[in-house]
Design a protein around this motif. Structure first.
Motif, PDB file in Angstrom:
ATOM      1  N   ALA A  66      60.115  36.104  14.242  1.00 16.96           N
ATOM      2  CA  ALA A  66      60.530  35.278  15.371  1.00 16.96           C
ATOM      3  C   ALA A  66      61.000  36.176  16.497  1.00 16.96           C
ATOM      4  O   ALA A  66      61.473  37.290  16.253  1.00 16.96           O
ATOM      5  CB  ALA A  66      61.645  34.326  14.958  1.00 16.96           C
ATOM      6  N   GLY A  67      60.873  35.702  17.718  1.00 13.80           N
ATOM      7  CA  GLY A  67      61.360  36.492  18.840  1.00 13.80           C
ATOM      8  C   GLY A  67      61.087  35.851  20.182  1.00 13.80           C
ATOM      9  O   GLY A  67      60.413  34.827  20.286  1.00 13.80           O
ATOM     10  N   THR A  83      55.043  39.382  15.095  1.00 18.02           N
ATOM     11  CA  THR A  83      54.653  39.537  13.693  1.00 18.02           C
ATOM     12  C   THR A  83      54.369  41.003  13.383  1.00 18.02           C
ATOM     13  O   THR A  83      54.764  41.505  12.320  1.00 18.02           O
ATOM     14  CB  THR A  83      53.436  38.642  13.374  1.00 18.02           C
ATOM     15  OG1 THR A  83      53.751  37.296  13.739  1.00 18.02           O
ATOM     16  CG2 THR A  83      53.091  38.677  11.901  1.00 18.02           C
ATOM     17  N   MET A  84      53.738  41.699  14.300  1.00 19.58           N
ATOM     18  CA  MET A  84      53.470  43.136  14.100  1.00 19.58           C
ATOM     19  C   MET A  84      54.777  43.937  14.181  1.00 19.58           C
ATOM     20  O   MET A  84      55.037  44.790  13.335  1.00 19.58           O
ATOM     21  CB  MET A  84      52.458  43.639  15.140  1.00 19.58           C
ATOM     22  CG  MET A  84      52.202  45.137  15.040  1.00 19.58           C
ATOM     23  SD  MET A  84      51.714  45.709  13.395  1.00 19.58           S
ATOM     24  CE  MET A  84      49.975  45.482  13.467  1.00 19.58           C
ATOM     25  N   GLU A  85      55.611  43.658  15.184  1.00 18.63           N
ATOM     26  CA  GLU A  85      56.847  44.425  15.362  1.00 18.63           C
ATOM     27  C   GLU A  85      57.813  44.267  14.190  1.00 18.63           C
ATOM     28  O   GLU A  85      58.343  45.246  13.680  1.00 18.63           O
ATOM     29  CB  GLU A  85      57.584  43.976  16.639  1.00 18.63           C
ATOM     30  CG  GLU A  85      57.007  44.500  17.916  1.00 18.63           C
ATOM     31  CD  GLU A  85      57.752  44.007  19.148  1.00 18.63           C
ATOM     32  OE1 GLU A  85      57.306  44.324  20.248  1.00 18.63           O
ATOM     33  OE2 GLU A  85      58.782  43.292  19.025  1.00 18.63           O
ATOM     34  N   ASN A 132      53.367  46.694   1.371  1.00 17.44           N
ATOM     35  CA  ASN A 132      52.749  47.118   2.632  1.00 17.44           C
ATOM     36  C   ASN A 132      53.499  46.642   3.865  1.00 17.44           C
ATOM     37  O   ASN A 132      53.111  46.977   4.984  1.00 17.44           O
ATOM     38  CB  ASN A 132      51.296  46.609   2.715  1.00 17.44           C
ATOM     39  CG  ASN A 132      50.395  47.346   1.753  1.00 17.44           C
ATOM     40  OD1 ASN A 132      50.664  48.474   1.367  1.00 17.44           O
ATOM     41  ND2 ASN A 132      49.317  46.699   1.359  1.00 17.44           N
ATOM     42  N   ILE A 133      54.561  45.883   3.673  1.00 16.71           N
ATOM     43  CA  ILE A 133      55.332  45.366   4.808  1.00 16.71           C
ATOM     44  C   ILE A 133      56.168  46.505   5.392  1.00 16.71           C
ATOM     45  O   ILE A 133      56.877  47.204   4.674  1.00 16.71           O
ATOM     46  CB  ILE A 133      56.259  44.200   4.369  1.00 16.71           C
ATOM     47  CG1 ILE A 133      55.451  43.056   3.753  1.00 16.71           C
ATOM     48  CG2 ILE A 133      57.126  43.725   5.523  1.00 16.71           C
ATOM     49  CD1 ILE A 133      54.539  42.324   4.686  1.00 16.71           C
ATOM     50  N   LYS A 134      56.059  46.658   6.712  1.00 17.50           N
ATOM     51  CA  LYS A 134      56.853  47.673   7.420  1.00 17.50           C
ATOM     52  C   LYS A 134      57.838  46.934   8.315  1.00 17.50           C
ATOM     53  O   LYS A 134      57.473  46.449   9.378  1.00 17.50           O
ATOM     54  CB  LYS A 134      55.934  48.568   8.253  1.00 17.50           C
ATOM     55  CG  LYS A 134      55.012  49.415   7.397  1.00 17.50           C
ATOM     56  CD  LYS A 134      54.025  50.193   8.269  1.00 17.50           C
ATOM     57  CE  LYS A 134      53.073  50.996   7.434  1.00 17.50           C
ATOM     58  NZ  LYS A 134      52.158  50.209   6.618  1.00 17.50           N
ATOM     59  N   ILE A 135      59.096  46.840   7.837  1.00 19.85           N
ATOM     60  CA  ILE A 135      60.082  46.068   8.581  1.00 19.85           C
ATOM     61  C   ILE A 135      60.635  46.849   9.780  1.00 19.85           C
ATOM     62  O   ILE A 135      60.731  48.072   9.753  1.00 19.85           O
ATOM     63  CB  ILE A 135      61.240  45.587   7.680  1.00 19.85           C
ATOM     64  CG1 ILE A 135      62.042  46.760   7.129  1.00 19.85           C
ATOM     65  CG2 ILE A 135      60.740  44.669   6.589  1.00 19.85           C
ATOM     66  CD1 ILE A 135      63.334  46.347   6.429  1.00 19.85           C
ATOM     67  N   GLN A 136      61.000  46.097  10.804  1.00 23.49           N
ATOM     68  CA  GLN A 136      61.687  46.652  11.966  1.00 23.49           C
ATOM     69  C   GLN A 136      63.177  46.631  11.620  1.00 23.49           C
ATOM     70  O   GLN A 136      63.812  45.574  11.637  1.00 23.49           O
ATOM     71  CB  GLN A 136      61.377  45.787  13.203  1.00 23.49           C
ATOM     72  CG  GLN A 136      61.993  46.295  14.479  1.00 23.49           C
ATOM     73  CD  GLN A 136      61.672  45.372  15.655  1.00 23.49           C
ATOM     74  OE1 GLN A 136      61.309  44.219  15.486  1.00 23.49           O
ATOM     75  NE2 GLN A 136      61.807  45.909  16.851  1.00 23.49           N
TER      76      GLN A 136
END
Length: 175
Positions: A66-67, A83-85, A132-136
């Motif tokens: 969300a953002g 979603t990418m960030e 594979n999830i790369k969290i911010q």
């Protein structure tokens, strides 16, 4: 440089004013937010726990991403970007299914007011591989996959962002 956001009227129309995120919240002006629920073919929802450093709802669970919609961006462009960030999932615009739009008008703190119009989307992926999830890290503490039963348990616990309108739609989608 701080993110610039289009100021909206209460009906979601651009007013022509562009301010920083901080100014918008200090002045309590309407603006657009996107929310994306990523669901796999087995009906599991990718949930994120908000960072402990967030002003609003730290450590609460939320749907996938969300953002804020940046100035000049469409809602769907912002959904792809967020979603990418936040979780590192590459989404194509045509994969996003529009679900619902709703409004929120809440005072978070003395000098922080949310007047937000939410555009909500669902994206269905074949498989979601948590590894594979790369969290911010500035936005997200952790992620997990939840089936419908686990999702309902989180809803009942109240340790979740208040997105009742969207959650009803997600539950309908999964049934």
């Amino acid at each position: 440089m701080e993110e610039l956001i289009d100021v909206l009227d209460e009906n979601g129309n651009k007013t022509g004013k562009i301010l920083t995120r901080k100014q918008i919240h200090e002045q309590g002006l309407w603006h657009r937010i996107v929310v994306v629920a990523v669901i796999d073919k087995n009906g599991n929802i990718l949930m994120q726990q908000r960072s402990k450093n967030r002003i609003k709802n730290p450590l609460k669970w939320d749907v996938s991403a969300a953002g804020h919609v940046s100035s000049g961006q469409t809602s769907i462009e912002a959904a792809v970007r967020e979603t990418m960030e936040e979780i590192g999932i590459d989404v194509k615009e045509e994969e996003l299914k529009y679900v619902i739009t709703y409004k929120e008008n809440v005072r978070v703190e003395e000098n922080y007011k949310d007047r937000q119009i939410y555009d909500c989307y669902i994206i269905e992926k074949e498989k979601i591989d948590i590894s594979n999830i790369k969290i911010q890290e500035s936005e997200v503490e952790q992620v997990k996959l939840c089936n419908l039963k686990e999702f309902n348990e989180i809803l009942e616990s109240k340790n979740i962002m208040n997105r009742t309108e969207l959650y009803k739609e997600i539950i309908k989608y999964l049934k």
